[in-house]
Write a protein that holds these residues in place. Sequence first.
Motif, mmCIF file in Angstrom:
data_model
loop_
_atom_site.group_PDB
_atom_site.id
_atom_site.type_symbol
_atom_site.label_atom_id
_atom_site.label_comp_id
_atom_site.label_asym_id
_atom_site.label_seq_id
_atom_site.Cartn_x
_atom_site.Cartn_y
_atom_site.Cartn_z
ATOM 1 N N MET A 19 -1.060 -6.353 9.727
ATOM 2 C CA MET A 19 -0.275 -7.144 10.731
ATOM 3 C C MET A 19 -1.307 -8.414 11.249
ATOM 4 N N SER A 20 -2.646 -8.325 11.318
ATOM 5 C CA SER A 20 -3.227 -9.292 11.517
ATOM 6 C C SER A 20 -4.465 -9.685 10.477
ATOM 7 N N THR A 21 -5.025 -10.812 10.960
ATOM 8 C CA THR A 21 -6.022 -11.276 9.825
ATOM 9 C C THR A 21 -7.417 -11.077 10.375
ATOM 10 N N LYS A 22 -7.358 -9.998 11.273
ATOM 11 C CA LYS A 22 -8.925 -9.867 12.049
ATOM 12 C C LYS A 22 -9.842 -9.079 10.707
ATOM 13 N N LYS A 23 -11.061 -9.099 11.478
ATOM 14 C CA LYS A 23 -12.088 -8.662 10.296
ATOM 15 C C LYS A 23 -12.386 -7.260 10.879
ATOM 16 N N ILE A 24 -12.190 -6.157 9.955
ATOM 17 C CA ILE A 24 -12.668 -4.899 10.468
ATOM 18 C C ILE A 24 -14.005 -4.832 9.931
ATOM 19 N N GLY A 25 -15.047 -4.269 10.731
ATOM 20 C CA GLY A 25 -16.474 -3.857 10.318
ATOM 21 C C GLY A 25 -16.854 -2.624 9.539
ATOM 22 N N ASP A 26 -18.148 -2.456 9.969
ATOM 23 C CA ASP A 26 -18.598 -1.057 9.270
ATOM 24 C C ASP A 26 -18.137 0.193 10.253
ATOM 25 N N VAL A 27 -18.288 1.404 10.018
ATOM 26 C CA VAL A 27 -18.227 2.509 10.779
ATOM 27 C C VAL A 27 -18.972 2.510 12.124
ATOM 28 N N ILE A 28 -18.366 2.541 13.377
ATOM 29 C CA ILE A 28 -19.289 2.419 14.352
ATOM 30 C C ILE A 28 -19.242 3.993 15.037
ATOM 31 N N LEU A 29 -18.164 4.479 14.886
ATOM 32 C CA LEU A 29 -18.097 6.035 15.357
ATOM 33 C C LEU A 29 -17.516 7.097 14.312
ATOM 34 N N ASP A 30 -18.455 8.130 14.136
ATOM 35 C CA ASP A 30 -18.119 9.014 12.911
ATOM 36 C C ASP A 30 -18.122 10.269 13.424
ATOM 37 N N ILE B 198 -12.463 18.964 12.715
ATOM 38 C CA ILE B 198 -11.732 17.398 12.811
ATOM 39 C C ILE B 198 -12.794 16.613 12.255
ATOM 40 N N SER B 199 -12.662 15.824 11.247
ATOM 41 C CA SER B 199 -13.573 14.824 10.766
ATOM 42 C C SER B 199 -12.686 13.359 10.332
ATOM 43 N N PHE B 200 -13.085 12.480 11.182
ATOM 44 C CA PHE B 200 -12.497 11.056 10.820
ATOM 45 C C PHE B 200 -13.581 10.104 11.585
ATOM 46 N N ASN B 201 -13.318 8.666 11.056
ATOM 47 C CA ASN B 201 -14.216 7.689 11.362
ATOM 48 C C ASN B 201 -13.377 6.635 12.129
ATOM 49 N N VAL B 202 -14.146 5.605 12.883
ATOM 50 C CA VAL B 202 -13.630 4.692 13.381
ATOM 51 C C VAL B 202 -14.593 3.336 13.178
ATOM 52 N N ARG B 203 -13.944 2.302 12.463
ATOM 53 C CA ARG B 203 -14.677 0.970 12.174
ATOM 54 C C ARG B 203 -14.545 0.114 13.445
ATOM 55 N N GLU B 204 -15.607 -0.861 13.226
ATOM 56 C CA GLU B 204 -16.127 -1.812 14.442
ATOM 57 C C GLU B 204 -14.730 -2.698 14.323
ATOM 58 N N HIS B 205 -14.131 -2.740 15.682
ATOM 59 C CA HIS B 205 -13.291 -3.857 15.866
ATOM 60 C C HIS B 205 -11.547 -3.400 15.602
ATOM 61 N N GLU B 206 -11.660 -1.867 15.175
ATOM 62 C CA GLU B 206 -10.346 -1.462 14.448
ATOM 63 C C GLU B 206 -9.587 -0.963 16.059
ATOM 64 N N ILE B 207 -8.493 -0.778 15.811
ATOM 65 C CA ILE B 207 -7.463 -0.039 16.875
ATOM 66 C C ILE B 207 -7.171 1.014 16.148
ATOM 67 N N ARG B 208 -7.655 2.436 16.523
ATOM 68 C CA ARG B 208 -7.615 3.716 15.829
ATOM 69 C C ARG B 208 -6.895 4.382 16.674
ATOM 70 N N SER B 209 -5.533 4.822 16.129
ATOM 71 C CA SER B 209 -4.677 5.643 17.077
ATOM 72 C C SER B 209 -4.940 7.136 16.714
ATOM 73 N N ILE B 210 -4.725 7.926 17.651
ATOM 74 C CA ILE B 210 -4.673 9.518 17.536
ATOM 75 C C ILE B 210 -3.221 9.979 18.062
ATOM 76 N N ILE B 211 -2.368 10.568 17.161
ATOM 77 C CA ILE B 211 -1.304 10.951 17.616
ATOM 78 C C ILE B 211 -1.112 12.650 17.140
ATOM 79 N N GLY B 212 0.246 13.019 17.738
ATOM 80 C CA GLY B 212 0.253 14.367 17.473
ATOM 81 C C GLY B 212 1.308 14.881 18.676
ATOM 82 N N PRO B 213 1.906 16.045 18.395
ATOM 83 C CA PRO B 213 2.828 16.776 19.564
ATOM 84 C C PRO B 213 1.819 17.070 20.635
ATOM 85 N N ASN B 214 2.321 17.640 22.058
ATOM 86 C CA ASN B 214 1.646 17.843 22.987
ATOM 87 C C ASN B 214 1.050 19.099 22.579
ATOM 88 N N GLY B 215 -0.187 19.207 23.239
ATOM 89 C CA GLY B 215 -1.046 20.297 22.931
ATOM 90 C C GLY B 215 -1.910 20.307 21.434
#
Length: 261
Positions: free
Chosen positions: A1-12, A29-46
């Motif tokens: 949706m945006s033209t922003k630049k996502i960077g390298d992995v900052i959090l792994d 659980i494994s996942f990574n977060v890239r610099e400048h990203e909005i990374r959401s975590i979703i899921g039911p309660n608990g």
Amino acid sequence: MSTKKIGDVILDVQNISLRFGGVKALTDISFNVREHEIRSIIGPNGAGKSSMLNCINGVYTPSEGSITFRGKTFDHMNSRQVAEMGVARTFQNLALFKGMSVLDNIMSGRNLKIKSNLLLQALRIGPAEREEIKHREFVERIIDFLEIQAYRKTPVGQLPYGLQKRVDLGRALAMEPQVLLLDEPMAGMNVEEKQDMCRFILDVNDEFGTTIVLIEHDMGVVMDISDRVVVLDYGKKIGDGAPEEVRNNEDVIRAYLGTSH
Ligand SMILES: Nc1ncnc2c1ncn2[C@@H]1O[C@H](COP(=O)(O)OP(=O)(O)O)[C@@H](O)[C@H]1O
Ligand SMILES: [Mg+2]
């Protein structure tokens, strides 16, 4: 949706498991977060969302796995060390000082950055005074940014809930974080308050370049502002990808339509 630049992995996050007695809050659980990203975590309660954030910011020590921040891997780190590395968070249940003013609450988020010794600070002499002025100016900038000037001196406990959440965000921003962890920042808000909070999150991401990890229940918001989404269910990862990918994932649809929760 945006033209922003996502960077390298900052959090792994690598193979994290967490147990509370017999309860497996998180399983591998494994996942990574890239610099400048909005990374959401979703899921039911608990599902384990808050537990995941608590592992990242050092409140819980996972029973297995590791977390790498900017190339530095750790399996035991306390929350102060994590904060000093540039990771800040807001809380699902507010953790503000209700009797203290908005200004002082946000200033409390600045404590990590204050370097002069306490005696000099108390006496307000020399470098301590200059430092204090600098910190106050920074806090005032946050107050302007969040449009809460009118409540600077108001005790936080007297503010409506939506504004208290905004102050909590301000307290986290006072740390000048590289990564901001937000645990349900819009929970309990009305539509207008949600829109405001959404705009502030996008502005923080855009103007300060802050990487954001967001736990949120409102699917409209998640699909709208996230770059990528992780889906947890009963402590397991069942989906990971762009919003439209996750939305069409069979396991995710089942978890959300399931009658079990
Ligand atoms: N401090 C704790 N002690 C014992 N069990 C916990 C604790 N925190 C979370 N849990 C359990 O771990 C699971 C995941 O909880 P949580 O991470 O809060 O989920 P979510 O944020 O997705 O709703 C739940 O079964 C919850 O009861
Ligand atoms: Mg939670």
